[in-house]
Design an enzyme around this catalytic site. Structure first.
Site, PDB file in Angstrom:
ATOM      1  N   HIS A 208      -7.950  -5.398 -12.441  1.00 22.68           N
ATOM      2  CA  HIS A 208      -7.044  -6.456 -12.911  1.00 22.68           C
ATOM      3  C   HIS A 208      -7.398  -7.834 -12.340  1.00 22.68           C
ATOM      4  O   HIS A 208      -6.877  -8.843 -12.804  1.00 22.68           O
ATOM      5  CB  HIS A 208      -5.580  -6.081 -12.630  1.00 22.68           C
ATOM      6  CG  HIS A 208      -5.113  -6.304 -11.226  1.00 22.68           C
ATOM      7  ND1 HIS A 208      -3.784  -6.439 -10.900  1.00 22.68           N
ATOM      8  CD2 HIS A 208      -5.784  -6.398 -10.041  1.00 22.68           C
ATOM      9  CE1 HIS A 208      -3.648  -6.623  -9.608  1.00 22.68           C
ATOM     10  NE2 HIS A 208      -4.843  -6.602  -9.063  1.00 22.68           N
TER      11      HIS A 208
ATOM     12  N   GLU B  59     -16.151  -1.017   0.737  1.00 30.11           N
ATOM     13  CA  GLU B  59     -15.491  -2.326   0.831  1.00 30.11           C
ATOM     14  C   GLU B  59     -16.446  -3.388   1.359  1.00 30.11           C
ATOM     15  O   GLU B  59     -17.545  -3.084   1.834  1.00 30.11           O
ATOM     16  CB  GLU B  59     -14.276  -2.255   1.765  1.00 30.11           C
ATOM     17  CG  GLU B  59     -12.930  -2.316   1.070  1.00 30.11           C
ATOM     18  CD  GLU B  59     -12.646  -3.637   0.362  1.00 30.11           C
ATOM     19  OE1 GLU B  59     -13.475  -4.566   0.439  1.00 30.11           O
ATOM     20  OE2 GLU B  59     -11.591  -3.740  -0.266  1.00 30.11           O
TER      21      GLU B  59
ATOM     22  N   ASP C 149     -21.229  -4.230  -1.928  1.00 28.96           N
ATOM     23  CA  ASP C 149     -20.760  -5.106  -2.995  1.00 28.96           C
ATOM     24  C   ASP C 149     -20.751  -4.313  -4.300  1.00 28.96           C
ATOM     25  O   ASP C 149     -21.796  -3.889  -4.792  1.00 28.96           O
ATOM     26  CB  ASP C 149     -21.695  -6.315  -3.113  1.00 28.96           C
ATOM     27  CG  ASP C 149     -21.310  -7.259  -4.235  1.00 28.96           C
ATOM     28  OD1 ASP C 149     -20.305  -7.011  -4.930  1.00 28.96           O
ATOM     29  OD2 ASP C 149     -22.028  -8.262  -4.422  1.00 28.96           O
TER      30      ASP C 149
ATOM     31  N   LYS D 233      -8.103   0.974  -7.339  1.00 29.17           N
ATOM     32  CA  LYS D 233      -6.696   0.553  -7.376  1.00 29.17           C
ATOM     33  C   LYS D 233      -6.606  -0.954  -7.236  1.00 29.17           C
ATOM     34  O   LYS D 233      -7.053  -1.535  -6.250  1.00 29.17           O
ATOM     35  CB  LYS D 233      -5.884   1.231  -6.271  1.00 29.17           C
ATOM     36  CG  LYS D 233      -4.394   0.850  -6.306  1.00 29.17           C
ATOM     37  CD  LYS D 233      -3.563   1.669  -5.345  1.00 29.17           C
ATOM     38  CE  LYS D 233      -3.749   1.235  -3.914  1.00 29.17           C
ATOM     39  NZ  LYS D 233      -3.116  -0.089  -3.643  1.00 29.17           N
TER      40      LYS D 233
ATOM     41  N   SER E 209       0.799  -1.222   0.000  1.00 26.43           N
ATOM     42  CA  SER E 209       0.000   0.000   0.000  1.00 26.43           C
ATOM     43  C   SER E 209       0.830   1.271   0.000  1.00 26.43           C
ATOM     44  O   SER E 209       0.558   2.210  -0.761  1.00 26.43           O
ATOM     45  CB  SER E 209      -0.936   0.024   1.214  1.00 26.43           C
ATOM     46  OG  SER E 209      -1.960  -0.926   1.072  1.00 26.43           O
TER      47      SER E 209
END
Length: 339
Positions: free
Chosen positions: A248, A202, A230, A244, A153
């Site tokens: 991916h 989150e 969610d 962030k 982080s």
């Protein structure tokens, strides 16, 4: 000029190096030497290890430049070895335990099958469920995973802030970090821009760990809230969004779902910032091209080019604007806007 054959040899034996490093971290060697030099037998006694084998491991770690060795078999940490102490402010200990630990070691053996067949990622093939389920099903692994993410982080937040150092945030008042973990990136952004308020969005299991949340630590608690939810269902409304290392993890269809949900919640002229290791052109060696293979094995996700992110934005209703880079160009921040 480098020796091509030796370059291949270095690659072939790369795993030896990383596994020796892992053993040193796992057995506590770097923490044992944190207070100063010790003889190999003292380290073995303190850590309850086999004496002769401990010396051989320490000697190998010294050969890698992580320790220094004196003629009396005393060892000390080098500048590089310091980063593997648990108490170092920029510790890489968690990353070492995760990436060279048994779980991630195991999923890489499925790489050839993945390239041949496509289909389920290496984590599903090895353990029968996705990586994020495994963090819950196997608490010891989950603890290592969370520690590794925390290790990353600081450095990654610094790169994102460097990339956006000249960005004009004056028209933005509320930022939502989707999948923002414990809030390190968002809270660092709030600390740098006092006019901003923020929301970390989150999963409940993440923000329930109150002692790990960054809002209090960075003195921005009055401007930062944590909301459980969610991202595949809905997200809060905000002027700008950060993602962030989120996209991916997922295939294109899932990425479009996430970005579409954000687009639905966002007001006109909202912005979204995607921070990832952006894949450069074919003539540029880059960590993103290696990380992409790790994502293939671990999550079924992938690293992407600027053009690929622009395509995801377009399918979700966003308009690609620019990609911002820190001086290292290791990470990129891909920006899009809502008309």
């Amino acid at each position: 000029m480098s020796d091509p054959r030796q370059s291949v040899m270095d690659l072939l034996f790369g795993r030896w190096r990383s596994q020796i490093l892992y053993a040193g971290v796992r057995l506590g060697v770097f923490d044992a030497l944190g207070a100063g030099p010790k003889r190999a037998d003292e380290v073995a006694s303190e850590l309850k290890l086999h004496g002769p084998h401990t010396y051989r491991l320490l000697r190998a770690l010294a050969s890698l430049g992580l320790l220094g060795e004196d003629r009396d078999r005393s060892f000390s940490l080098t500048a590089s070895g310091e980063f593997l102490r648990a108490d170092h402010p920029q510790s890489l200990r968690g990353i070492a335990l995760l990436e060279e630990g048994p779980e991630h070691y195991a999923v890489w053996k499925h790489l050839c099958a993945l390239v041949r067949e496509g289909g389920a990622d290496g984590f599903v093939r090895e353990f029968g469920h996705p990586i994020f389920v495994h963090t819950v099903e196997a608490p010891d692994y989950g603890a290592v995973f969370n520690d590794a993410m925390s290790s990353l982080s600081g450095a990654e937040t610094a790169m994102v802030l460097e990339a956006l150092a000249t960005y004009d945030f004056s028209a933005i008042s509320h930022v939502c970090d989707v999948g923002g973990g414990h809030g390190h990136l968002l809270c660092s952004l709030l600390a740098k821009h006092p006019h901003l308020r923020g929301t970390v969005y989150e999963l409940p299991s993440v923000i329930e760990q109150r002692e790990l949340l960054w809002a209090e630590k960075l003195n921005v608690a009055s401007r930062c809230e944590y909301i459980a939810g969610d991202m595949f269902a809905e997200v809060p409304s905000a002027d700008a969004y950060f993602l962030k290392h989120i996209l991916h993890d997922w295939n294109d269809a899932d990425c479009v779902r996430i970005l579409s949900n954000i687009h639905t919640a966002a007001p006109a002229n909202a912005r979204v910032f995607v921070a990832e290791y952006v894949v450069p052109g074919p003539d540029t060696p880059h960590f993103a091209k290696l990380f992409d293979i790790h994502m293939m094995c671990a999550t079924g996700g992938q690293e992407r080019t600027e053009e690929e992110y622009a395509g995801l934005f377009e399918h979700a209703g966003w308009t690609y604007r620019a990609t911002w880079y820190p001086p290292s160009r290791l990470m990129g921040v891909v920006e899009a806007t809502k008309a």
